[in-house]
Design an enzyme around this catalytic site. Structure first.
Site, mmCIF file in Angstrom:
data_model
loop_
_atom_site.group_PDB
_atom_site.id
_atom_site.type_symbol
_atom_site.label_atom_id
_atom_site.label_comp_id
_atom_site.label_asym_id
_atom_site.label_seq_id
_atom_site.Cartn_x
_atom_site.Cartn_y
_atom_site.Cartn_z
ATOM 1 C CG ASN A 1 -4.792 -13.000 2.726
ATOM 2 O OD1 ASN A 1 -4.815 -14.048 2.106
ATOM 3 N ND2 ASN A 1 -3.970 -12.803 3.760
ATOM 4 C CG ASP B 1 1.229 -7.397 6.628
ATOM 5 O OD1 ASP B 1 2.060 -8.301 6.801
ATOM 6 O OD2 ASP B 1 1.035 -6.840 5.530
ATOM 7 C CE LYS C 1 -23.422 -13.250 15.758
ATOM 8 N NZ LYS C 1 -24.789 -13.594 15.413
ATOM 9 C CE LYS D 1 6.963 -6.685 0.451
ATOM 10 N NZ LYS D 1 5.705 -7.037 -0.197
ATOM 11 C CE LYS E 1 9.405 -9.129 4.728
ATOM 12 N NZ LYS E 1 8.047 -9.598 4.999
HETATM 13 N N1 CTP Z 1 5.646 -12.624 5.574
HETATM 14 C C1 CTP Z 1 5.852 -13.215 6.789
HETATM 15 N N2 CTP Z 1 5.260 -12.717 7.907
HETATM 16 C C2 CTP Z 1 4.461 -11.636 7.841
HETATM 17 C C3 CTP Z 1 4.246 -11.018 6.577
HETATM 18 C C4 CTP Z 1 4.861 -11.549 5.465
HETATM 19 O O1 CTP Z 1 6.595 -14.203 6.859
HETATM 20 N N3 CTP Z 1 3.887 -11.175 8.933
HETATM 21 C C5 CTP Z 1 6.336 -13.182 4.383
HETATM 22 C C6 CTP Z 1 5.405 -13.713 3.323
HETATM 23 O O2 CTP Z 1 5.117 -15.084 3.508
HETATM 24 C C7 CTP Z 1 6.200 -13.485 2.053
HETATM 25 C C8 CTP Z 1 7.019 -12.235 2.363
HETATM 26 O O3 CTP Z 1 7.036 -12.121 3.778
HETATM 27 O O4 CTP Z 1 7.112 -14.515 1.781
HETATM 28 C C9 CTP Z 1 6.457 -10.983 1.773
HETATM 29 O O5 CTP Z 1 5.098 -10.864 2.144
HETATM 30 P P1 CTP Z 1 4.221 -9.639 1.711
HETATM 31 O O6 CTP Z 1 2.867 -9.760 2.341
HETATM 32 O O7 CTP Z 1 4.316 -9.461 0.221
HETATM 33 O O8 CTP Z 1 5.024 -8.426 2.311
HETATM 34 P P2 CTP Z 1 5.076 -7.683 3.682
HETATM 35 O O9 CTP Z 1 6.480 -7.816 4.164
HETATM 36 O O10 CTP Z 1 4.001 -8.122 4.599
HETATM 37 O O11 CTP Z 1 4.888 -6.190 3.191
HETATM 38 P P3 CTP Z 1 3.600 -5.397 2.672
HETATM 39 O O12 CTP Z 1 2.397 -6.191 3.137
HETATM 40 O O13 CTP Z 1 3.742 -4.094 3.302
HETATM 41 O O14 CTP Z 1 3.721 -5.382 1.160
#
Ligand code: CTP
Length: 404
Positions: free
Chosen positions: A208, A277, A287, A335, A339
């Site tokens: 990303n 994610d 490759k 979240k 979390k």
């Molecule tokens: N995070 C994490 N591990 C993951 C995904 C996210 O620790 N696999 C943490 C990120 O570092 C951040 C928080 O969770 O502090 C929220 O991350 P974000 O990407 O906004 O949310 P997600 O929980 O992944 O939800 P979504 O992508 O569905 O918005």
């Protein structure tokens, strides 16, 4: 961040004196008021006019010179200083200071100053390695002077070794650190930053747009404030911040393992990383060659690192980020709760100046008690400062509740 800080810069006679001119410029750029004191030998290398022009203040070179209010210069300068920096510091000034000699303007300022002093030695490597210089540096360090060790590399005398004046940003960072309140001393802050990369063959990956800037800014500021910092970072273009335990990783799984490895000593966990994610179910060892018109990559969920940390939270403070393009408040609140974070920093991806790759951010802090504070657009270092102020407040509240 050095806005209105009063700094006296002592320049002594070494070839690196030219770098001191660049340092003045950088300190002024950061908002500091700089007064320069030069030794006679320094004036052989760079003319006082250079420093006068860059600092916008008269340069002091002579001991017996009266200022307008008839106070002798060395006392006026010592009183003015919130910090004294000697850059470059020759073996001579180090020796004189260690022995308590005051025979020119700079040495008398140093003896009269009560502000912290940062010494940046720079000289030939053999001189720096001389036991008497080493002993003098150790003596000054034991007396509470801050020493910025010279860097290794090519020296002006066409030799290699340890003796180079560190680069200007490094000296400026040390100055920032010395002038910061050490209100996070005793905390061990584990910070994650940057994107993760999820490979599906040796040359390709899913990732990303995260630049890592917010997480690195947090690491820099936490270190300035006296915390021990571990920075676990996905791939970014940023240099590892000084004085921080830096752990580079590539994938979400590697980041999870590294976070769990370092969790034991952590008292605070800040998850600024943009963790992917999903990862490809299979990563080929060779490759992938093109063939069909369409191709499908199967993905599977990565572990949620912060949720895993939340379950093992104990007395730790856990801070997360939420980057949203819509329903910011509901998503961030969910979240925060799910979390088990102490607070969450929400960013609206669609707001100009906020989000990925910018040097600025607009942060909104939501906490477990229903608090909701939005801050104006600001630099990421300033935003990091606000987040760390909140960490400190959570710690103080926890201590007050636990009766410490
Ligand atoms: N995070 C994490 N591990 C993951 C995904 C996210 O620790 N696999 C943490 C990120 O570092 C951040 C928080 O969770 O502090 C929220 O991350 P974000 O990407 O906004 O949310 P997600 O929980 O992944 O939800 P979504 O992508 O569905 O918005």
């Amino acid at each position: 961040m050095l806005q209105d800080k009063r700094i006296v810069l002592g320049v002594t006679g070494g070839i690196a004196a030219y770098k001191a001119a660049e340092l003045v410029r950088e300190l002024v750029r950061r908002g500091a008021a700089v007064r320069v004191v030069m030794t006679d030998h320094a004036c052989e290398f760079v003319r006082p006019l250079t420093f006068e022009t860059l600092s916008g203040n008269p340069v002091a070179t002579e001991l017996f010179h009266l200022t307008g209010d008839h106070k002798i210069d060395h006392i006026a300068l010592a009183d003015f200083a919130e910090l004294v920096v000697i850059a470059p510091a020759t073996a001579n000034i180090i020796g004189k200071l260690a022995a308590g000699i005051a025979d020119d303007l700079l040495t008398t300022v140093l003896l009269a100053a009560t502000a912290p002093v940062l010494i940046c030695p720079a000289m030939n490597a053999k001189m720096y390695g001389n036991p008497v210089v080493k002993e003098n540096v150790a003596r000054l360090s034991a007396r509470g002077y801050a020493i910025l060790e010279p860097a290794c590399g090519e020296l002006a005398c066409r030799t290699e070794g340890q003796g180079r004046l560190p680069e200007v940003p490094e000296i400026a960072e040390e100055i920032e650190s010395l002038l910061s309140p050490k209100n996070l001393r005793g905390e061990h802050i584990l910070i994650t930053a940057g994107p993760t990369q999820e490979p599906f063959d040796p040359v390709r990956y899913i990732t990303n747009h995260s630049s890592g800037k917010m997480g690195y800014a947090l690491a820099v500021m936490a270190r300035r404030r006296g915390a021990d910092v571990t920075l676990i970072s996905g791939p970014t273009e940023l240099p590892a911040p000084r004085g921080v335990h830096f752990v580079p990783v590539q994938t979400a799984l590697a980041m999870r393992d590294s976070v769990l490895d370092h969790l034991k000593e952590a008292t605070v966990v800040i998850k600024a990383a943009a963790v992917a994610d999903y990862r490809p179910t299979v990563c080929r060892t060779t490759k992938i060659k093109k063939s069909e018109e369409r191709m499908t990559v199967h993905l599977e969920r990565n572990p949620d690192i912060i949720a895993t940390v939340g379950k093992k939270k104990g007395s730790r403070i856990v801070v997360g980020f939420a980057m949203e393009s819509d329903h910011l408040l509901e998503n961030a609140r969910a979240k925060l709760r799910e979390k088990r974070m102490d607070f969450i920093v929400a960013n609206d991806l669609t707001a100009p100046g906020a989000g990925f790759r910018t040097d600025t951010n607009i942060i909104r802090i939501l906490d477990r008690e229903g608090g909701d504070d939005t801050f104006p657009l600001m630099g990421k270092l300033d935003a990091a400062g606000i987040i760390l102020d909140r960490v400190k407040k959570v710690r103080d509240d926890k201590r007050a509740r636990d009766g410490h």
